[in-house]
Design a protein around this motif. Structure first.
Motif, mmCIF file in Angstrom:
data_model
loop_
_atom_site.group_PDB
_atom_site.id
_atom_site.type_symbol
_atom_site.label_atom_id
_atom_site.label_comp_id
_atom_site.label_asym_id
_atom_site.label_seq_id
_atom_site.Cartn_x
_atom_site.Cartn_y
_atom_site.Cartn_z
ATOM 1 N N LEU A 144 0.831 -1.196 -0.008
ATOM 2 C CA LEU A 144 -0.070 -0.086 -0.135
ATOM 3 C C LEU A 144 0.911 1.224 0.004
ATOM 4 O O LEU A 144 0.713 2.330 -0.515
ATOM 5 C CB LEU A 144 -0.908 0.021 1.332
ATOM 6 N N GLY A 145 2.117 1.334 0.591
ATOM 7 C CA GLY A 145 2.939 2.357 0.731
ATOM 8 C C GLY A 145 3.443 2.589 -0.883
ATOM 9 O O GLY A 145 3.602 3.666 -1.242
ATOM 10 N N ALA A 146 3.697 1.306 -1.714
ATOM 11 C CA ALA A 146 4.298 1.499 -3.091
ATOM 12 C C ALA A 146 3.004 1.891 -3.575
ATOM 13 O O ALA A 146 3.147 2.735 -4.551
ATOM 14 C CB ALA A 146 4.558 0.111 -3.536
ATOM 15 N N SER B 248 0.535 8.634 -6.498
ATOM 16 C CA SER B 248 0.652 10.245 -6.239
ATOM 17 C C SER B 248 1.872 10.833 -6.864
ATOM 18 O O SER B 248 1.770 12.026 -7.109
ATOM 19 C CB SER B 248 0.948 10.728 -4.765
ATOM 20 N N GLY B 249 2.821 9.762 -7.504
ATOM 21 C CA GLY B 249 3.861 10.529 -8.088
ATOM 22 C C GLY B 249 4.895 10.959 -7.105
ATOM 23 O O GLY B 249 5.995 11.674 -7.504
ATOM 24 N N GLN B 250 4.774 10.831 -5.938
ATOM 25 C CA GLN B 250 5.638 11.227 -4.834
ATOM 26 C C GLN B 250 6.397 10.031 -3.989
ATOM 27 O O GLN B 250 5.751 8.994 -4.133
ATOM 28 C CB GLN B 250 4.861 12.191 -3.681
ATOM 29 N N THR B 251 7.322 10.204 -3.344
ATOM 30 C CA THR B 251 7.822 9.449 -2.255
ATOM 31 C C THR B 251 6.764 9.193 -1.258
ATOM 32 O O THR B 251 5.922 10.040 -0.872
ATOM 33 C CB THR B 251 9.066 9.655 -1.781
ATOM 34 N N TYR B 252 6.649 8.299 -0.630
ATOM 35 C CA TYR B 252 5.928 7.959 0.531
ATOM 36 C C TYR B 252 6.147 9.038 1.629
ATOM 37 O O TYR B 252 5.131 9.792 2.218
ATOM 38 C CB TYR B 252 6.152 6.458 1.365
ATOM 39 N N MET C 122 3.358 12.003 2.717
ATOM 40 C CA MET C 122 2.864 12.122 4.193
ATOM 41 C C MET C 122 3.266 13.544 4.542
ATOM 42 O O MET C 122 2.400 14.157 5.277
ATOM 43 C CB MET C 122 3.589 10.984 4.963
ATOM 44 N N SER C 123 4.582 14.151 4.378
ATOM 45 C CA SER C 123 4.609 15.328 4.899
ATOM 46 C C SER C 123 3.871 16.431 3.974
ATOM 47 O O SER C 123 3.098 17.284 4.714
ATOM 48 C CB SER C 123 6.166 15.569 4.479
ATOM 49 N N ALA D 162 8.383 10.661 7.952
ATOM 50 C CA ALA D 162 8.592 9.207 7.606
ATOM 51 C C ALA D 162 9.962 8.998 6.991
ATOM 52 O O ALA D 162 10.655 9.858 6.467
ATOM 53 C CB ALA D 162 7.509 9.072 6.527
ATOM 54 N N MET D 163 10.401 7.805 7.235
ATOM 55 C CA MET D 163 11.922 7.530 6.684
ATOM 56 C C MET D 163 11.577 7.417 5.149
ATOM 57 O O MET D 163 10.633 7.216 4.492
ATOM 58 C CB MET D 163 12.261 6.201 7.331
ATOM 59 N N PRO D 164 12.817 7.605 4.598
ATOM 60 C CA PRO D 164 14.187 8.053 4.968
ATOM 61 C C PRO D 164 14.217 9.643 5.522
ATOM 62 O O PRO D 164 13.512 10.396 4.779
ATOM 63 C CB PRO D 164 15.307 7.801 3.740
ATOM 64 N N ASN D 165 14.960 9.799 6.518
ATOM 65 C CA ASN D 165 14.992 11.082 7.223
ATOM 66 C C ASN D 165 16.269 11.210 7.920
ATOM 67 O O ASN D 165 16.288 10.197 8.965
ATOM 68 C CB ASN D 165 13.749 11.468 7.739
#
Length: 354
Positions: free
Chosen positions: A177-179, A185-189, A193-194, A208-211
């Motif tokens: 579901l994250g994928a 959305s065309g964005q990273t997870y 989220m941000s 959310a990682m990576p950060n």
């Protein structure tokens, strides 16, 4: 700048409930050991919040209500919220096959739907169930991502049961579901989220990682296991960069902001949100008592929705009694107490439910 009642809350027995919670929590934590942060939310305000123990044992840094913890699987609620937002925007359908959006998973056929992944009823075999899948995933990259997971599942994916036949908790399903969020959305997870949840709600300590902040942030707690008579810090894990099943860091204060958004139309409408609190149903009509990343049940005559989380020594629990407008958040940075975050949450709730 979070609201808090200025007068102490008084229980039906006439006692100061804050003192009761302090006494309860102090029976679990030592000031020189790892500990946790606790928050109680009632009728739109914070009626109790405190930190106990150390966020960093080596540097003697105390846990406060601003300490950042890994949420573990409590983070699945943010994945579910992301899916609901995309559904409300007309970009997803719960009952579409997942392969409509992720063609790498066409072998799953038409019965593995977005809804079944949300409800843990997809029947897929994942890296948390199969050594073959786990080994292939770890071999695919030093730190596998969601794209690596899709590629591995395309090669060695399989079923453990027919879709809809049984409930089987699946971290793999929520990473899929994250994928899905990333692909649609065309964005990273992390960026999705941000942009769509954390920033609109002013959850300034949540990411959310990576950060880089997860390893270098001054307020981020280390997590511990117990061996040879003392706590030892956990090392990073090879699956740290998978997003969806549990890749969120947050504070009790930021969880207050998320909790309150569920009573309003801040992220999605209440009409959309209602699906999150509806149990999954198996092919035989049996209810699973699990909604969208929420365990659903009754306790002390009250209905509740909740979720637990655990990852590398971090342990968390989010407990919500919607009819009472009461929520409890417990975040820990160690995992060696017999009574963990879940048990503590219900003990705290007992004080307020009386």
């Amino acid at each position: 700048n979070l609201p808090r009642e200025t007068e102490p809350a008084i229980s039906a027995e006439g006692g100061d409930m804050s003192s009761q919670i302090d006494s309860l929590m102090e029976s679990y934590f030592e000031s020189t050991s790892p500990g946790g942060a606790v928050m109680v939310i009632q009728n739109g305000g914070i009626v109790y919040q405190n930190g106990y123990g150390l966020a960093d044992v080596e540097n003697r840094a105390p846990i406060t209500t601003d300490t950042v913890f890994h949420l573990g699987s409590v983070g699945k609620q943010f994945t579910a919220m992301g899916i609901m937002m995309l559904v409300e925007q007309g970009r997803l359908n719960y009952d579409d096959p997942i392969s409509n959006y992720l063609p790498e998973l066409k072998w799953m056929g038409n019965e593995v739907t977005v809804r079944r992944l949300l409800h843990h009823t997809s029947g897929i075999l994942g890296y948390d169930d199969s050594d073959e899948i786990y080994d292939a995933l770890v071999a695919s990259a030093d730190l596998p991502t969601n794209d690596d997971l899709l590629n591995v599942l395309a090669e060695v994916g399989n079923f453990q049961s027919d879709p809809g036949e049984q409930y089987s908790y699946s971290n793999t399903g929520y990473d899929i579901l994250g994928a899905l969020i990333e692909r649609v959305s065309g964005q990273t997870y992390s960026a999705f989220m941000s942009d769509n949840i954390f920033e609109p709600l002013k959850m300034t300590h949540t990411f959310a990682m990576p950060n880089n902040q997860r390893l270098n942030g001054k307020n981020v707690a280390a997590s511990y296991y117990f061996e040879n008579g003392k706590p030892w810090a956990y090392e990073p894990d090879p699956l740290d960069l998978l997003s969806g099943s549990g890749s969120i860091y947050s504070t009790v204060g930021d969880m207050f902001l998320f909790d309150q958004a569920l009573y309003a139309d801040e992220l999605v409408s209440q009409e959309t949100l209602v699906d999150a609190f509806v149990s999954g149903v198996l092919n035989n009509g049996e209810e699973t008592e699990y909604g969208f990343a929420l365990d659903l049940g009754e306790y002390a005559g009250e209905t509740y929705a909740a979720h637990s989380g655990a990852w590398l020594g971090f342990e968390s629990y989010y407990l919500r009694f919607p009819e009472r407008n009461l929520s409890v958040v417990v975040l820990l940075n160690f995992d060696y107490l017999e009574t963990g975050a879940e048990g503590m949450s219900f003990e705290i709730a007992d004080v307020y439910l009386k």
